[in-house]
Design a protein around this motif. Structure first.
Motif, PDB file in Angstrom:
ATOM      1  N   ALA A  25     -25.294   2.712  -7.802  1.00 53.63           N
ATOM      2  CA  ALA A  25     -25.281   4.179  -7.701  1.00 53.63           C
ATOM      3  C   ALA A  25     -26.388   4.644  -6.756  1.00 53.63           C
ATOM      4  O   ALA A  25     -26.170   5.526  -5.915  1.00 53.63           O
ATOM      5  N   ALA A  26     -27.564   4.051  -6.877  1.00 53.84           N
ATOM      6  CA  ALA A  26     -28.685   4.420  -6.010  1.00 53.84           C
ATOM      7  C   ALA A  26     -28.359   4.131  -4.547  1.00 53.84           C
ATOM      8  O   ALA A  26     -28.666   4.932  -3.655  1.00 53.84           O
ATOM      9  N   VAL A  27     -27.719   3.006  -4.290  1.00 58.78           N
ATOM     10  CA  VAL A  27     -27.359   2.624  -2.920  1.00 58.78           C
ATOM     11  C   VAL A  27     -26.425   3.661  -2.292  1.00 58.78           C
ATOM     12  O   VAL A  27     -26.587   4.042  -1.143  1.00 58.78           O
ATOM     13  N   PHE A  28     -25.442   4.122  -3.073  1.00 55.65           N
ATOM     14  CA  PHE A  28     -24.451   5.058  -2.549  1.00 55.65           C
ATOM     15  C   PHE A  28     -24.838   6.519  -2.758  1.00 55.65           C
ATOM     16  O   PHE A  28     -24.071   7.423  -2.419  1.00 55.65           O
ATOM     17  N   GLY A  29     -26.030   6.744  -3.293  1.00 58.27           N
ATOM     18  CA  GLY A  29     -26.506   8.115  -3.495  1.00 58.27           C
ATOM     19  C   GLY A  29     -25.750   8.867  -4.567  1.00 58.27           C
ATOM     20  O   GLY A  29     -25.573  10.082  -4.484  1.00 58.27           O
ATOM     21  N   CYS A  30     -25.303   8.153  -5.577  1.00 56.21           N
ATOM     22  CA  CYS A  30     -24.561   8.767  -6.680  1.00 56.21           C
ATOM     23  C   CYS A  30     -25.455   8.855  -7.909  1.00 56.21           C
ATOM     24  O   CYS A  30     -26.321   8.017  -8.117  1.00 56.21           O
ATOM     25  N   LYS A  31     -25.169   9.850  -8.712  1.00 52.21           N
ATOM     26  CA  LYS A  31     -25.916  10.010  -9.952  1.00 52.21           C
ATOM     27  C   LYS A  31     -25.532   8.914 -10.941  1.00 52.21           C
ATOM     28  O   LYS A  31     -26.381   8.311 -11.587  1.00 52.21           O
ATOM     29  N   LYS A  32     -24.219   8.657 -11.044  1.00 50.54           N
ATOM     30  CA  LYS A  32     -23.714   7.687 -12.003  1.00 50.54           C
ATOM     31  C   LYS A  32     -22.414   7.087 -11.486  1.00 50.54           C
ATOM     32  O   LYS A  32     -21.597   7.795 -10.899  1.00 50.54           O
ATOM     33  N   LEU A  33     -22.236   5.788 -11.713  1.00 45.35           N
ATOM     34  CA  LEU A  33     -20.997   5.113 -11.337  1.00 45.35           C
ATOM     35  C   LEU A  33     -20.422   4.380 -12.546  1.00 45.35           C
ATOM     36  O   LEU A  33     -21.166   3.975 -13.440  1.00 45.35           O
ATOM     37  N   ALA A  34     -19.121   4.189 -12.531  1.00 43.14           N
ATOM     38  CA  ALA A  34     -18.435   3.395 -13.551  1.00 43.14           C
ATOM     39  C   ALA A  34     -17.426   2.501 -12.840  1.00 43.14           C
ATOM     40  O   ALA A  34     -17.003   2.791 -11.716  1.00 43.14           O
ATOM     41  N   LEU A  35     -17.041   1.409 -13.496  1.00 46.84           N
ATOM     42  CA  LEU A  35     -16.007   0.557 -12.933  1.00 46.84           C
ATOM     43  C   LEU A  35     -14.716   1.364 -12.824  1.00 46.84           C
ATOM     44  O   LEU A  35     -14.378   2.134 -13.718  1.00 46.84           O
ATOM     45  N   ALA A  36     -14.016   1.174 -11.742  1.00 40.50           N
ATOM     46  CA  ALA A  36     -12.754   1.882 -11.529  1.00 40.50           C
ATOM     47  C   ALA A  36     -11.687   1.328 -12.463  1.00 40.50           C
ATOM     48  O   ALA A  36     -11.704   0.142 -12.811  1.00 40.50           O
ATOM     49  N   ASP A  37     -10.769   2.164 -12.843  1.00 45.69           N
ATOM     50  CA  ASP A  37      -9.621   1.753 -13.636  1.00 45.69           C
ATOM     51  C   ASP A  37      -8.837   0.703 -12.850  1.00 45.69           C
ATOM     52  O   ASP A  37      -8.666   0.823 -11.623  1.00 45.69           O
ATOM     53  N   ALA A  38      -8.344  -0.315 -13.541  1.00 45.73           N
ATOM     54  CA  ALA A  38      -7.629  -1.407 -12.884  1.00 45.73           C
ATOM     55  C   ALA A  38      -6.439  -0.923 -12.065  1.00 45.73           C
ATOM     56  O   ALA A  38      -6.224  -1.374 -10.931  1.00 45.73           O
ATOM     57  N   LYS A  39      -5.659  -0.004 -12.602  1.00 43.46           N
ATOM     58  CA  LYS A  39      -4.474   0.507 -11.878  1.00 43.46           C
ATOM     59  C   LYS A  39      -4.888   1.251 -10.605  1.00 43.46           C
ATOM     60  O   LYS A  39      -4.238   1.138  -9.569  1.00 43.46           O
ATOM     61  N   VAL A  40      -5.973   1.997 -10.682  1.00 45.09           N
ATOM     62  CA  VAL A  40      -6.477   2.717  -9.509  1.00 45.09           C
ATOM     63  C   VAL A  40      -6.963   1.707  -8.466  1.00 45.09           C
ATOM     64  O   VAL A  40      -6.681   1.839  -7.268  1.00 45.09           O
ATOM     65  N   ALA A  41      -7.682   0.680  -8.923  1.00 46.39           N
ATOM     66  CA  ALA A  41      -8.176  -0.358  -8.009  1.00 46.39           C
ATOM     67  C   ALA A  41      -7.019  -1.033  -7.285  1.00 46.39           C
ATOM     68  O   ALA A  41      -7.073  -1.268  -6.076  1.00 46.39           O
ATOM     69  N   GLU A  42      -5.956  -1.316  -8.022  1.00 48.02           N
ATOM     70  CA  GLU A  42      -4.795  -1.955  -7.398  1.00 48.02           C
ATOM     71  C   GLU A  42      -4.128  -1.026  -6.384  1.00 48.02           C
ATOM     72  O   GLU A  42      -3.746  -1.457  -5.289  1.00 48.02           O
ATOM     73  N   ARG A  43      -4.009   0.238  -6.737  1.00 47.61           N
ATOM     74  CA  ARG A  43      -3.373   1.210  -5.828  1.00 47.61           C
ATOM     75  C   ARG A  43      -4.192   1.397  -4.550  1.00 47.61           C
ATOM     76  O   ARG A  43      -3.642   1.410  -3.443  1.00 47.61           O
ATOM     77  N   LEU A  44      -5.517   1.509  -4.691  1.00 44.26           N
ATOM     78  CA  LEU A  44      -6.368   1.742  -3.526  1.00 44.26           C
ATOM     79  C   LEU A  44      -6.465   0.533  -2.601  1.00 44.26           C
ATOM     80  O   LEU A  44      -6.560   0.674  -1.389  1.00 44.26           O
TER      81      LEU A  44
END
Length: 159
Positions: free
Chosen positions: A74-93
Motif C-alpha cells: 500500500a505504501a509503495v502504491f500510495g494507498c491507504k489500505k489494500l486487500a487481495l483482489a477477489d479471484a473472479k476479478v483477478a481472472e477477468r482483469l
C-alpha cells in the motif's frame, strides 16, 4: 503458446519453459506445487497476486514461500489500505485462471512491484499463464518488461 510466452518471444527475451502435471487434488498452494513438481528452490519460484484499494488494482510478485505484506505494498502504491483482489476479478482483469496468473501478457497492464529478493537471483520462475506451466527468466528482464521496481513487499515470516 500462452500470451506470456508470446510476449517473451515477441520481445526476444531469453526464457525457459517448465511444465508439470497439475494435480487438482493437491493440498499445496499452486506455487508450492510448482516448487515440488519442478524440484526448484522455493525462493526462486514467485507468485503473482492482485491487490486492490477498492478502486484500482495492482500486481505484486513475491516468492511462493512468503506472504505479502499489504501495508508495505500500500505504501509503495500510495494507498491507504489494500486487500487481495477477489479471484473472479483477478481472472477477468488478467485473462488467466487463479493458479495460472502470469505477470506477463495480462489483458490489462497494471502497476507492478517485484519483491526485492528477486534481484539477487540469476533466474526466477513465474507462472506461464496456465496451471502446470512456469517460465524461468532473468529478474531484470521481467522488471523491464513490466516497468516494475524491486521493493521489499514480504512479511518476514515464511508460509
Amino acid at each position: 503458446m500462452t500470451p506470456a510466452c508470446k510476449l517473451l518471444k515477441q520481445k526476444n527475451i531469453v526464457y525457459t519453459l517448465h511444465e508439470y502435471s497439475h494435480d487438482a487434488n493437491s493440498t499445496n498452494s499452486y506455487g508450492l506445487e510448482a516448487v515440488e513438481k519442478l524440484a526448484l528452490p522455493a525462493h526462486e519460484v514467485f507468485k503473482t497476486l492482485l491487490v486492490s484499494d477498492g478502486k484500482n488494482y495492482y500486481v505484486a510478485i513475491l516468492p511462493v514461500s512468503h506472504q505479502l505484506n499489504l501495508k508495505k505494498v500500500a505504501a509503495v502504491f500510495g494507498c491507504k489500505k489494500l486487500a487481495l483482489a477477489d479471484a473472479k476479478v483477478a481472472e477477468r482483469l488478467t485473462g488467466f485462471v487463479v493458479g495460472g496468473i502470469s505477470p506477463l501478457g495480462q489483458k490489462k497492464r497494471l502497476k507492478t512491484v517485484i519483491d526485492l529478493t528477486a534481484q539477487r537471483l540469476q533466474k526466477m520462475y513465474v507462472s506461464g499463464g496456465r496451471r502446470g506451466l512456469d517460465l524461468g527468466l532473468s529478474p531484470s528482464d521481467l522488471s523491464v518488461l513490466l516497468g516494475a521496481s524491486f521493493i521489499d513487499i514480504i512479511d518476514e515470516k515464511n508460509i
